[in-house]
Design a protein around this motif. Structure first.
Motif, PDB file in Angstrom:
ATOM      1  N   TRP A  19      -0.852  -9.664 -11.602  1.00  0.00           N
ATOM      2  CA  TRP A  19      -0.286  -8.448 -11.022  1.00  0.00           C
ATOM      3  C   TRP A  19      -0.841  -7.226 -11.742  1.00  0.00           C
ATOM      4  CZ3 TRP A  19       3.100  -4.644 -13.051  1.00  0.00           C
ATOM      5  CH2 TRP A  19       3.533  -3.729 -12.084  1.00  0.00           C
ATOM      6  N   GLN A  20      -1.364  -6.321 -10.963  1.00  0.00           N
ATOM      7  CA  GLN A  20      -1.876  -5.075 -11.521  1.00  0.00           C
ATOM      8  C   GLN A  20      -0.952  -3.968 -11.037  1.00  0.00           C
ATOM      9  OE1 GLN A  20      -4.942  -4.519 -13.174  1.00  0.00           O
ATOM     10  NE2 GLN A  20      -5.145  -6.738 -13.356  1.00  0.00           N
ATOM     11  N   PRO A  21      -0.394  -3.156 -11.950  1.00  0.00           N
ATOM     12  CA  PRO A  21       0.456  -2.065 -11.468  1.00  0.00           C
ATOM     13  C   PRO A  21      -0.345  -1.155 -10.554  1.00  0.00           C
ATOM     14  CG  PRO A  21       0.067  -1.899 -13.847  1.00  0.00           C
ATOM     15  CD  PRO A  21      -0.549  -3.181 -13.393  1.00  0.00           C
ATOM     16  N   LEU A  22       0.226  -0.814  -9.399  1.00  0.00           N
ATOM     17  CA  LEU A  22      -0.492   0.052  -8.468  1.00  0.00           C
ATOM     18  C   LEU A  22      -0.521   1.460  -9.031  1.00  0.00           C
ATOM     19  CD1 LEU A  22       0.950  -1.086  -5.030  1.00  0.00           C
ATOM     20  CD2 LEU A  22      -1.332  -1.463  -5.925  1.00  0.00           C
ATOM     21  N   SER A  23      -1.605   2.127  -8.744  1.00  0.00           N
ATOM     22  CA  SER A  23      -1.723   3.490  -9.247  1.00  0.00           C
ATOM     23  C   SER A  23      -1.440   4.468  -8.106  1.00  0.00           C
ATOM     24  CB  SER A  23      -3.143   3.651  -9.790  1.00  0.00           C
ATOM     25  OG  SER A  23      -3.366   4.977 -10.067  1.00  0.00           O
ATOM     26  N   PHE A  24      -0.371   5.270  -8.265  1.00  0.00           N
ATOM     27  CA  PHE A  24      -0.033   6.247  -7.223  1.00  0.00           C
ATOM     28  C   PHE A  24      -0.477   7.638  -7.687  1.00  0.00           C
ATOM     29  CE2 PHE A  24       3.509   3.028  -6.786  1.00  0.00           C
ATOM     30  CZ  PHE A  24       2.947   2.389  -5.703  1.00  0.00           C
ATOM     31  N   GLU A 362       8.338   5.589  -6.116  1.00  0.00           N
ATOM     32  CA  GLU A 362       7.236   4.825  -6.727  1.00  0.00           C
ATOM     33  C   GLU A 362       7.753   3.686  -7.598  1.00  0.00           C
ATOM     34  OE1 GLU A 362       4.546   7.522  -8.693  1.00  0.00           O
ATOM     35  OE2 GLU A 362       4.504   8.841  -6.938  1.00  0.00           O
ATOM     36  N   ASP A 363       8.850   3.911  -8.336  1.00  0.00           N
ATOM     37  CA  ASP A 363       9.370   2.853  -9.216  1.00  0.00           C
ATOM     38  C   ASP A 363       9.907   1.674  -8.401  1.00  0.00           C
ATOM     39  OD1 ASP A 363       8.726   4.262 -11.457  1.00  0.00           O
ATOM     40  OD2 ASP A 363      10.679   5.251 -11.589  1.00  0.00           O
ATOM     41  N   SER A 364      10.590   1.975  -7.281  1.00  0.00           N
ATOM     42  CA  SER A 364      11.119   0.884  -6.441  1.00  0.00           C
ATOM     43  C   SER A 364       9.966   0.072  -5.853  1.00  0.00           C
ATOM     44  CB  SER A 364      11.961   1.451  -5.287  1.00  0.00           C
ATOM     45  OG  SER A 364      13.053   2.154  -5.784  1.00  0.00           O
ATOM     46  N   VAL A 365       8.929   0.779  -5.411  1.00  0.00           N
ATOM     47  CA  VAL A 365       7.782   0.084  -4.818  1.00  0.00           C
ATOM     48  C   VAL A 365       7.085  -0.767  -5.881  1.00  0.00           C
ATOM     49  CG1 VAL A 365       5.488   0.481  -3.831  1.00  0.00           C
ATOM     50  CG2 VAL A 365       7.450   1.755  -2.956  1.00  0.00           C
ATOM     51  N   ARG A 366       6.971  -0.194  -7.099  1.00  0.00           N
ATOM     52  CA  ARG A 366       6.336  -0.957  -8.189  1.00  0.00           C
ATOM     53  C   ARG A 366       7.164  -2.194  -8.529  1.00  0.00           C
ATOM     54  NH1 ARG A 366       5.316   3.629 -11.183  1.00  0.00           N
ATOM     55  NH2 ARG A 366       3.279   4.328 -10.485  1.00  0.00           N
ATOM     56  N   VAL A 395       1.475   6.873  -1.765  1.00  0.00           N
ATOM     57  CA  VAL A 395       2.084   5.561  -2.003  1.00  0.00           C
ATOM     58  C   VAL A 395       1.646   4.583  -0.907  1.00  0.00           C
ATOM     59  CG1 VAL A 395       4.289   4.317  -2.150  1.00  0.00           C
ATOM     60  CG2 VAL A 395       4.079   6.577  -3.166  1.00  0.00           C
ATOM     61  N   SER A 396       1.742   5.023   0.352  1.00  0.00           N
ATOM     62  CA  SER A 396       1.394   4.138   1.477  1.00  0.00           C
ATOM     63  C   SER A 396      -0.069   3.678   1.395  1.00  0.00           C
ATOM     64  CB  SER A 396       1.582   4.853   2.817  1.00  0.00           C
ATOM     65  OG  SER A 396       2.801   5.519   2.869  1.00  0.00           O
ATOM     66  N   LEU A 397      -0.968   4.634   1.125  1.00  0.00           N
ATOM     67  CA  LEU A 397      -2.396   4.290   1.115  1.00  0.00           C
ATOM     68  C   LEU A 397      -2.725   3.328  -0.023  1.00  0.00           C
ATOM     69  CD1 LEU A 397      -3.900   7.822   1.871  1.00  0.00           C
ATOM     70  CD2 LEU A 397      -3.943   5.850   3.393  1.00  0.00           C
ATOM     71  N   ALA A 398      -2.107   3.566  -1.197  1.00  0.00           N
ATOM     72  CA  ALA A 398      -2.378   2.674  -2.334  1.00  0.00           C
ATOM     73  C   ALA A 398      -1.892   1.260  -2.017  1.00  0.00           C
ATOM     74  CB  ALA A 398      -1.695   3.207  -3.587  1.00  0.00           C
ATOM     75  N   LEU A 399      -0.715   1.150  -1.383  1.00  0.00           N
ATOM     76  CA  LEU A 399      -0.181  -0.173  -1.015  1.00  0.00           C
ATOM     77  C   LEU A 399      -1.087  -0.844   0.021  1.00  0.00           C
ATOM     78  CD1 LEU A 399       3.640   0.560  -0.629  1.00  0.00           C
ATOM     79  CD2 LEU A 399       2.662  -1.208  -2.099  1.00  0.00           C
ATOM     80  N   GLY A 400      -1.450  -0.079   1.042  1.00  0.00           N
ATOM     81  CA  GLY A 400      -2.284  -0.625   2.124  1.00  0.00           C
ATOM     82  C   GLY A 400      -3.615  -1.105   1.586  1.00  0.00           C
ATOM     83  N   GLN A 401      -4.206  -0.315   0.685  1.00  0.00           N
ATOM     84  CA  GLN A 401      -5.509  -0.692   0.118  1.00  0.00           C
ATOM     85  C   GLN A 401      -5.413  -1.947  -0.724  1.00  0.00           C
ATOM     86  OE1 GLN A 401      -7.268   2.981  -1.712  1.00  0.00           O
ATOM     87  NE2 GLN A 401      -8.973   2.048  -0.614  1.00  0.00           N
ATOM     88  N   ARG A 438       5.853  15.985  -6.432  1.00  0.00           N
ATOM     89  CA  ARG A 438       4.750  15.218  -7.022  1.00  0.00           C
ATOM     90  C   ARG A 438       3.638  15.047  -5.996  1.00  0.00           C
ATOM     91  NH1 ARG A 438       2.333  11.644 -10.178  1.00  0.00           N
ATOM     92  NH2 ARG A 438       1.890   9.639  -9.256  1.00  0.00           N
ATOM     93  N   GLU A 439       4.039  14.780  -4.748  1.00  0.00           N
ATOM     94  CA  GLU A 439       3.029  14.619  -3.695  1.00  0.00           C
ATOM     95  C   GLU A 439       2.256  15.929  -3.533  1.00  0.00           C
ATOM     96  OE1 GLU A 439       4.677  13.357   0.025  1.00  0.00           O
ATOM     97  OE2 GLU A 439       2.697  13.016   0.903  1.00  0.00           O
ATOM     98  N   GLN A 440       2.980  17.054  -3.569  1.00  0.00           N
ATOM     99  CA  GLN A 440       2.306  18.359  -3.447  1.00  0.00           C
ATOM    100  C   GLN A 440       1.299  18.556  -4.579  1.00  0.00           C
ATOM    101  OE1 GLN A 440       4.994  21.709  -3.027  1.00  0.00           O
ATOM    102  NE2 GLN A 440       6.457  20.415  -1.986  1.00  0.00           N
TER     103      GLN A 440
END
Ligand SMILES: Cc1cc2nc3c(=O)[nH]c(=O)nc-3n(C[C@H](O)[C@H](O)[C@H](O)COP(=O)(O)OP(=O)(O)OC[C@H]3O[C@@H](n4cnc5c(N)ncnc54)[C@H](O)[C@@H]3O)c2cc1C
Length: 461
Positions: A19-24, A362-366, A395-401, A438-440
């Motif tokens: 498992w690699q932590p996803l980078s957002f 992000e924490d819930s997704v991680r 977040v969506s793009l990192a997960l999808g990728q 954060r997104e901004q």
């Protein structure tokens, strides 16, 4: 553009080593065009401005009067509507979804329908029948949008029950369900039988008019699920206010007894659980157990909950206990416990249990991706992720990728239909819009990088 995105997406995928932590960190923004990023930054900044959200409907009416409906419509299309809505026609929705699919994201269509308690038009049986037709068209559209014509492929779609039956009736049923010892008359099995047979259901707490409306509503629910099942579209029923949810859950349970049996290959009807409610964890645990014991498939959309301020206001006005968690940390802890419970269920029951982690956090997704790896749940199996169109693309793009199944909740329809819906959603989600800082920041960073030409990256435009 398609070729670039496909190439980038195919390079990603779950890491074989562990498992690699996803980078957002916004790295995935390189998949988006500069125009899209600029609009996203502009709109998110605009939506974080409280007066716009508070007086949105009045401002829209005022701009229409001042600029004329064409110019004001064009401005909305270029901004808020363009950011959060897929379009008006099936063709426009298809175009938007195709673009998402090239980025590794999937559609979760939502028909934006709002009941207005004071509107006679929006409460008659004809209005609910019209909404049923819109839902049936949405099922067809969802099916048609599947990336591959694979007959086993499944699409997902959101269903708002109060578009098919009145909130007044839901409130009546809720208070009946809550009365100790009196709920047997309205058991899921009895409701399921009435839906299947189409025979009249006698319920002592309802008058003749309410009974007629219940009967018509059950028939509408049955028709939409029947059609969705035939088209292999899974229906995710939205959770609403606590004054309605027990009735909605009762109806989901009734539909589940018929449509979530193992021979149907379900779950075809999912319920939504709001972690901000104090009793959600216990309810989720009990419902999962009941489904397991009955041999039914179980589908859950897990959210934090969108109606915090209204729930608290209602409890205060009625002098009842606040049903929501005391603070954000308690909601997050509850979300985390519910997530753990559901992932364990999935690891035990396999495809008989499905979960959508519907969160931008992000924490819930991680936490979800880490536990999926630890429990051996594949990234593209019975667990998927959900975010709103136009929100948290980093977040969506990192997960999808990384190969996870990610759905974007997509409203569609005309400006007139969708803008009031969007403004109400924005009012309910003020804290989320304010929290999109954060997104901004990530969007500004990426745009600055492009403008200054630093660190050349592949851009689709
Ligand atoms: C695909 C999808 C489907 C959805 N469907 C539904 C649905 O059917 N029903 C529904 O109600 N919502 C639904 N939502 C919205 C959802 O409930 C949240 O409002 C939204 O996603 C924000 O939560 P978060 O986990 O993304 O972000 P975060 O920013 O981490 O969390 C914000 C949330 O935390 C909670 N919170 C904030 N402040 C406090 C506080 N002081 N005390 C207690 N809790 C607090 C609130 O629930 C708030 O919405 C859906 C969202 C998505 C993405």
């Amino acid at each position: 553009m398609l070729r670039t995105c496909r190439m980038l997406c195919s390079q990603a995928g779950p890491s074989p080593g562990g498992w690699q932590p996803l980078s957002f960190d916004g790295g995935a923004f390189h998949l988006k065009g500069t125009g899209e990023l600029t609009r996203a930054l502009f709109v998110l900044r605009l939506c974080a401005w409280p007066p716009l959200v508070t007086h949105g409907l009045a401002l829209q009416a005022w701009s229409r009067r001042l600029l004329g409906s064409r110019l004001s419509g064009a401005l909305l299309r270029a901004s808020i509507y363009g950011q959060f809505v897929a379009g008006e026609t099936a063709e426009e929705v298809r175009g938007c979804v195709l673009q998402l699919q090239t980025l590794g994201l999937r559609p979760l269509l939502a028909v934006p329908i709002e009941e207005e308690p004071d509107s006679a038009v929006k409460m008659g049986e004809a209005w609910y029948e019209g909404n049923l037709s819109a839902m049936l068209r949405c099922v067809d559209l969802s099916r048609g949008l599947l990336e591959t014509p694979d007959p086993m492929g499944n699409a997902l779609m959101q269903l708002k029950m109060t578009a098919l039956m009145s909130t007044r009736l839901c409130k009546e049923l809720t208070s009946w369900v809550r009365r100790p010892g009196e709920s047997l008359e309205l058991s899921p099995e009895r409701l399921a039988e009435a839906m299947d047979s189409g025979q009249d259901l006698q319920v002592s707490c309802l008058n003749t008019e309410q009974t007629r409306h219940l009967q018509a509503s059950l028939s509408r629910l049955q028709r939409v699920v029947q059609h969705a099942r035939a088209q292999r579209v899974r229906l995710l029923v939205d959770a609403e206010y606590t004054s309605l949810n027990p009735a909605l859950s009762l109806l989901v349970a009734a539909l589940a007894t018929r449509w979530n049996s193992s021979r149907e290959g379900g779950p075809w009807v999912w319920n939504t659980y709001q972690a901000y409610l104090k009793d959600t964890y216990e309810r989720l645990r009990r419902d999962a157990e009941v489904a397991d014991r009955a041999g039914l498939a179980f589908g859950v959309k897990l959210v934090r909950g969108a109606y915090l301020d209204k729930e608290r206001e209602m409890a205060w006005l009625q002098g009842t206990e606040d049903p929501t968690q005391p603070d954000y940390e308690a909601t997050t802890q509850s979300y985390s416990r519910c997530l753990e419970l559901m992932l364990t269920q999935v690891s035990h029951r396999g495809p008989m249990c499905h979960l959508m982690v519907a969160s931008h956090n992000e924490d819930s997704v991680r936490q979800a991706t880490k536990r999926m790896w630890e429990l051996g749940i594949p990234p593209d199996g019975p667990v998927c992720f959900g975010q709103l169109l136009g929100m948290c693309d980093h977040v969506s793009l990192a997960l999808g990728q990384a190969g996870y199944a990610v759905y974007k909740s997509i409203p569609y329809g005309s400006l007139e239909e969708v803008i009031p819906y969007l403004i109400r959603r924005a009012q309910e989600n003020r804290s989320v819009l304010r929290g999109a800082r954060r997104e901004q920041k990530l969007l500004s960073q990426e745009l600055r990088r492009r403008l200054l030409g630093r660190g050349l990256r592949v851009s689709p435009h």
